[in-house]
Design a protein around this motif. Structure first.
Motif, PDB file in Angstrom:
ATOM      1  N   SER A 304       0.254  17.046 -14.453  1.00 62.07           N
ATOM      2  CA  SER A 304       1.294  17.292 -13.452  1.00 62.07           C
ATOM      3  C   SER A 304       2.410  16.269 -13.607  1.00 62.07           C
ATOM      4  O   SER A 304       2.249  15.239 -14.265  1.00 62.07           O
ATOM      5  N   THR A 307       5.287  15.616  -8.177  1.00 60.37           N
ATOM      6  CA  THR A 307       5.116  16.707  -7.213  1.00 60.37           C
ATOM      7  C   THR A 307       6.093  16.589  -6.049  1.00 60.37           C
ATOM      8  O   THR A 307       6.509  17.601  -5.479  1.00 60.37           O
ATOM      9  N   TYR A 382      -3.546  16.581  -5.872  1.00 63.13           N
ATOM     10  CA  TYR A 382      -2.201  16.859  -5.351  1.00 63.13           C
ATOM     11  C   TYR A 382      -1.278  15.643  -5.491  1.00 63.13           C
ATOM     12  O   TYR A 382      -0.288  15.531  -4.786  1.00 63.13           O
ATOM     13  N   GLY A 384      -0.052  14.381  -8.616  1.00 65.02           N
ATOM     14  CA  GLY A 384       0.817  14.416  -9.778  1.00 65.02           C
ATOM     15  C   GLY A 384       0.762  13.107 -10.537  1.00 65.02           C
ATOM     16  O   GLY A 384      -0.313  12.549 -10.770  1.00 65.02           O
TER      17      GLY A 384
END
Length: 411
Positions: A304, A307, A382, A384
């Motif tokens: 990721s 985010t 969640y 990143g």
């Protein structure tokens, strides 16, 4: 160059939109503001240790929590980020040619995630600064063998721990390594005593918490993160009839329901017991799924990007294409950094197998920090690249030291 790059990022992507308290009432920022208010009242916070809220006290006293408060924090953190890259560049110049040092520092500096995190009321930039200072003093100490440099090395590590309490096992381990090294090679009592002296801020904070709440704890955030993220991910894999978000809500409500205690000390002890029981049960009966959930979190954080830039920034002047480009660039930086870390780990492992001298103690400690921060991030999801950018300057320094060591062996 540094100022120009981040100024373009900041204004081009309208990152000043993050200067809104309402945007962060559901995020970690709000908890740091509450911790700052508690410190001004003379109480520590059980979730957020003292160091980062202390840095928020001056702008909070000047501006409270308005737009100017967020702007002041962003300026402070931009200055911190500038110090990080200045120190990184100076360390690189001692190990590799100046041109290569400038190129390496410049490439890492181009990552927009550093600008994003500097614009937010979060711990990443200050934590990164303390880690970089720790690496700087460590390299100097191992060359000059002066007691005050060892004291500053461990002190920076202590302050970093009071910024991110999850670092404490690594802090203890590194302190023991340095104490052993000092005992074996220096044999100076004054130098040896500088290590426990530098750890005193952590002890003082624990005593402050004990005096305020009756429990001698550094923080409860670690156990709560384990319960909320990794344990919940495991449960969602075992029982997929509910989504991950639904399981998070259900389990949070269940924990609150079971913690119906008026006495704070008893509540904390019960919380610790319930989370330990929950974790032990998952590890005992579902350890393959638990490991799978952990690896999934690691992979999710690795591939990721920023985010916050992708999901939180919403300005009409910033097109979807620009946001996607910026996010993808941060994603590439994140993935490449993890790959470089794994390559360096493999090289060190091969050196161990071939019984070669690995490198100086500074390389071992720096890569120990990088690996601990990388693998401990698997608890959460969640996030990143948020938990990865903190060790990127250390990786840059560690690779230069490792390259210099390899070159000296060949010569």
């Amino acid at each position: 160059l540094f100022i120009l790059i981040h100024f373009v990022y900041f204004w081009g992507f309208h990152l000043y939109d993050f200067f809104s308290l309402s945007l962060f009432e559901h995020r970690d920022t709000y908890s740091y503001l509450l911790a700052t208010k508690k410190i001004l009242l003379g109480y520590p916070d059980l979730s957020r240790p003292v160091m980062y809220p202390l840095t928020l006290v001056p702008p909070y006293l000047l501006f409270q929590t308005g737009y100017y408060f967020f702007a002041a924090v962003a300026i402070i953190q931009f200055l911190m980020l500038g110090i990080v890259w200045r120190q990184t560049f100076r360390l690189l110049c001692r190990e590799i040619p100046v041109l290569f040092a400038a190129i390496a520092t410049g490439i890492f500096m181009l990552n927009i995630s550093f600008t994003v995190m500097s614009s937010l009321v979060l711990t990443e930039i200050s934590f990164m600064l303390f880690l970089t200072c720790c690496a700087t003093f460590l390299v100097k100490y191992l060359r000059e063998k002066k007691a005050y440099l060892l004291f500053l090395t461990v002190l920076c590590l202590s302050i970093a721990t009071l910024t991110r309490p999850g670092l404490w096992p690594c802090t203890v381990l590194i302190s023991l390594i340095l104490a052993t090294h000092t005992f074996l090679y220096n044999r100076n009592l004054f130098t040896l005593l500088s290590i426990p002296s530098a750890l005193l801020p952590i002890l003082c904070f624990i005593l402050w918490v004990g005096n305020s709440y009756g429990v001698n704890r550094l923080s409860v955030i670690g156990e709560l993160a384990l319960y909320k993220y990794l344990n919940t991910r495991t449960v969602s894999m075992l029982y997929p009839e509910h989504t991950l978000e639904q399981w998070m809500q259900k389990r949070d409500n269940l924990l609150e329901l079971n913690l119906n205690e008026s006495n704070l000390k008893n509540k904390l002890k019960k919380q610790q017991y319930l989370i330990k029981k929950d974790t032990d049960s998952l590890l005992r009966y579902h350890w393959p799924v638990y490991i799978k959930a952990y690896l999934y979190n690691l992979w999710s954080n690795t591939h990721s990007g920023s985010t916050l830039l992708r999901y939180e920034l919403d300005h009409p002047s910033v097109s979807v294409g620009m946001k996607r480009l910026a996010y993808d660039s941060s994603r590439i930086y994140n993935m490449v950094s993890v790959i470089l870390l794994m390559v360096c780990n493999s090289y060190i492992f091969v050196c161990i197998l071939r019984r070669k001298k690995i490198a100086s103690l500074s390389v071992i400690i720096i890569f120990l920090l990088c690996n601990y921060l990388f693998f401990s991030a698997g608890i959460s999801f969640y996030q990143g690249d948020r938990f990865h950018i903190v060790w990127m300057p250390l990786l840059c320094i560690g690779m230069a030291l490792l390259h210099n060591h390899t070159k000296s062996i060949r010569e």
